[in-house]
Design an enzyme around this catalytic site. Structure first.
Site, PDB file in Angstrom:
ATOM      1  NE  ARG A   1      -1.797   7.847  -6.937  1.00  0.00           N
ATOM      2  CZ  ARG A   1      -0.905   8.535  -6.233  1.00  0.00           C
ATOM      3  NH1 ARG A   1      -1.051   9.814  -6.081  1.00  0.00           N
ATOM      4  NH2 ARG A   1       0.149   7.954  -5.694  1.00  0.00           N
ATOM      5  CB  THR A   2      -5.371   1.746  -5.962  1.00  0.00           C
ATOM      6  OG1 THR A   2      -4.531   2.144  -7.041  1.00  0.00           O
ATOM      7  CG2 THR A   2      -6.290   0.635  -6.429  1.00  0.00           C
TER       8      THR A   2
ATOM      9  CE  LYS B   1      -1.753 -12.598  15.526  1.00  0.00           C
ATOM     10  NZ  LYS B   1      -3.114 -12.802  16.029  1.00  0.00           N
TER      11      LYS B   1
ATOM     12  NE  ARG C   1      -1.933  -1.767  -5.438  1.00  0.00           N
ATOM     13  CZ  ARG C   1      -1.709  -0.513  -5.798  1.00  0.00           C
ATOM     14  NH1 ARG C   1      -0.871   0.239  -5.100  1.00  0.00           N
ATOM     15  NH2 ARG C   1      -2.313   0.002  -6.836  1.00  0.00           N
TER      16      ARG C   1
ATOM     17  CG  HIS D   1      -3.445  -1.340 -11.344  1.00  0.00           C
ATOM     18  ND1 HIS D   1      -4.716  -1.346 -10.779  1.00  0.00           N
ATOM     19  CD2 HIS D   1      -2.739  -0.391 -10.663  1.00  0.00           C
ATOM     20  CE1 HIS D   1      -4.753  -0.441  -9.832  1.00  0.00           C
ATOM     21  NE2 HIS D   1      -3.577   0.151  -9.727  1.00  0.00           N
TER      22      HIS D   1
HETATM   23  C1  NCD Z   1       0.484   2.382  -9.937  1.00  0.00           C
HETATM   24  C2  NCD Z   1       0.572   0.988  -9.358  1.00  0.00           C
HETATM   25  O1  NCD Z   1       0.441   0.797  -8.137  1.00  0.00           O
HETATM   26  O2  NCD Z   1       0.768   0.093 -10.165  1.00  0.00           O
HETATM   27  N1  NCD Z   1      -0.144   3.319  -9.119  1.00  0.00           N
HETATM   28  C3  NCD Z   1      -1.508   3.337  -9.027  1.00  0.00           C
HETATM   29  O3  NCD Z   1      -2.155   2.341  -8.781  1.00  0.00           O
HETATM   30  N2  NCD Z   1      -2.119   4.505  -9.254  1.00  0.00           N
HETATM   31  C4  NCD Z   1       1.743   2.881 -10.519  1.00  0.00           C
HETATM   32  C5  NCD Z   1       3.004   2.819  -9.717  1.00  0.00           C
HETATM   33  O4  NCD Z   1       3.087   2.324  -8.605  1.00  0.00           O
HETATM   34  O5  NCD Z   1       3.998   3.310 -10.259  1.00  0.00           O
END
Ligand code: NCD
Length: 329
Positions: free
Chosen positions: A77-78, A107, A128, A156
């Site tokens: 999703r993100t 590398k 991320r 997040h």
């Molecule tokens: C979450 C995350 O990556 O922190 N998911 C997200 O970004 N929608 C929640 C999760 O991984 O459980």
């Protein structure tokens, strides 16, 4: 010049214009950067984005801008919603999301070097990474804005913004609500960020988790210091009848070092249609997703199940954020 309508017109709205500059060129690393005024600004832009997408599908607001999506941890999703957000605003994306293992990271390239390379091509970087604080490190090296899309068990922020936006969209307001968070409150970064944002509102908070996955003490102390009405419990039954929002989360298997401990807690919670019968008629069930058993599939058809609407809201909120950070809002 396109013939699409202008999304933002600040003539005669100086307070909005000054808010624009408060996000313009900024990194988005933590929800601590957002006060209620800025939140309202982002949410009203997200609203406009929704209207624009529903009417027109896309705009050219960010035409010519490039976003790099750099993901060292899995994501559906993100990453997809940042890509969709950028493309619906006419911008382009360098997607390093499907396997940083195919990039020079494999590398042995350091995060600062990768960032200093990718910023040469892009106007904004979404990162991320599995380590807490990594987004801050990247931002210290980058001269373009860095948006934290999850730093390990840290924060997040963009997920918390879309979560809060969803609560407002679904229930009309945030003040006065009881919000119950269920599951992995220790490692769940979305819970950490959302809790921090909610502390700015007049809400009561309920935290349901096993002992080993309680909310971090630093956060709990902040809640107590602010005098927020908050309680902890082990059992969803304690909150199901009073909650306006049930925010359910996955047990974060990848953050456990002892798999026996994970096995002890992995199946503790499941929201079922039977449980939902005891919930208020006007409430919502949310989840940042992915779910791995915490919400029974039969709950999906319940109109109170908001988790897929929440996904879509993520795109609108990220459209609003990208536009603001790039100075187009
Ligand atoms: C979450 C995350 O990556 O922190 N998911 C997200 O970004 N929608 C929640 C999760 O991984 O459980």
């Amino acid at each position: 010049m396109s013939d699409l309508p202008k999304l933002f017109d600040y003539t005669g709205a100086p307070e909005r214009a000054s808010l624009r500059s408060s996000l313009y060129g900024q990194d988005i690393l933590s929800v601590d950067q957002f006060d209620r005024e800025t939140l309202n600004f982002v949410f009203s832009r997200a609203h406009e984005m929704r209207e624009m997408v529903e009417r027109l599908g896309a705009s050219d607001l960010l035409h010519g801008s490039i976003l790099t999506c750099l993901f060292y941890e899995p994501s559906t999703r993100t990453s997809a919603s940042f890509i969709a957000a950028m493309e619906r605003l006419g911008g382009s994306v360098i997607p390093i999301t499907q396997g940083v293992q195919y990039s020079s990271v494999s590398k042995g390239e350091s995060l600062p070097d990768t960032i200093r390379t990718l910023e040469q091509y892009s106007d904004v970087i979404v990162l991320r990474h599995p380590e807490i604080g990594s987004a801050k490190v990247a931002a210290d090296y980058a001269s373009v804005p860095v948006i934290n899309a999850g730093d390990g068990a840290g924060e997040h922020p963009t997920q918390a913004l879309l979560d809060l936006f969803t609560i407002q969209e679904e229930l009309g307001a945030i003040d006065g609500l009881q919000i119950a968070m269920v599951g992995d409150l220790r490692f769940g970064r979305t819970v950490h960020s959302l809790t921090k944002l909610l502390m700015q509102y007049d809400v009561s908070l309920r935290f349901v988790s096993p002992d080993i996955l309680r909310l971090p003490l630093t956060l709990m102390n902040q809640i107590r210091d602010l005098g927020v009405n908050a309680r902890e419990s082990h059992d969803v039954s304690d909150v199901i009848e009073t909650a306006d929002v049930l925010y359910v989360t996955r047990i974060q298997k990848e953050r456990f070092t002892d798999m026996a401990q994970y096995d002890e807690v992995k199946d503790l919670y499941e929201i079922t249609p039977d449980l939902m019968q005891r919930a208020k008629e006007r409430m919502v069930v949310m989840h940042p997703l992915p779910r791995v058993g915490e919400i029974h599939y039969a709950v999906d058809t319940d109109p109170r199940a908001a988790y897929f609407r929440q996904v879509k809201n993520g795109m609108y909120v990220r459209m609003a954020l990208l536009a603001a950070v790039l100075g187009k809002a």
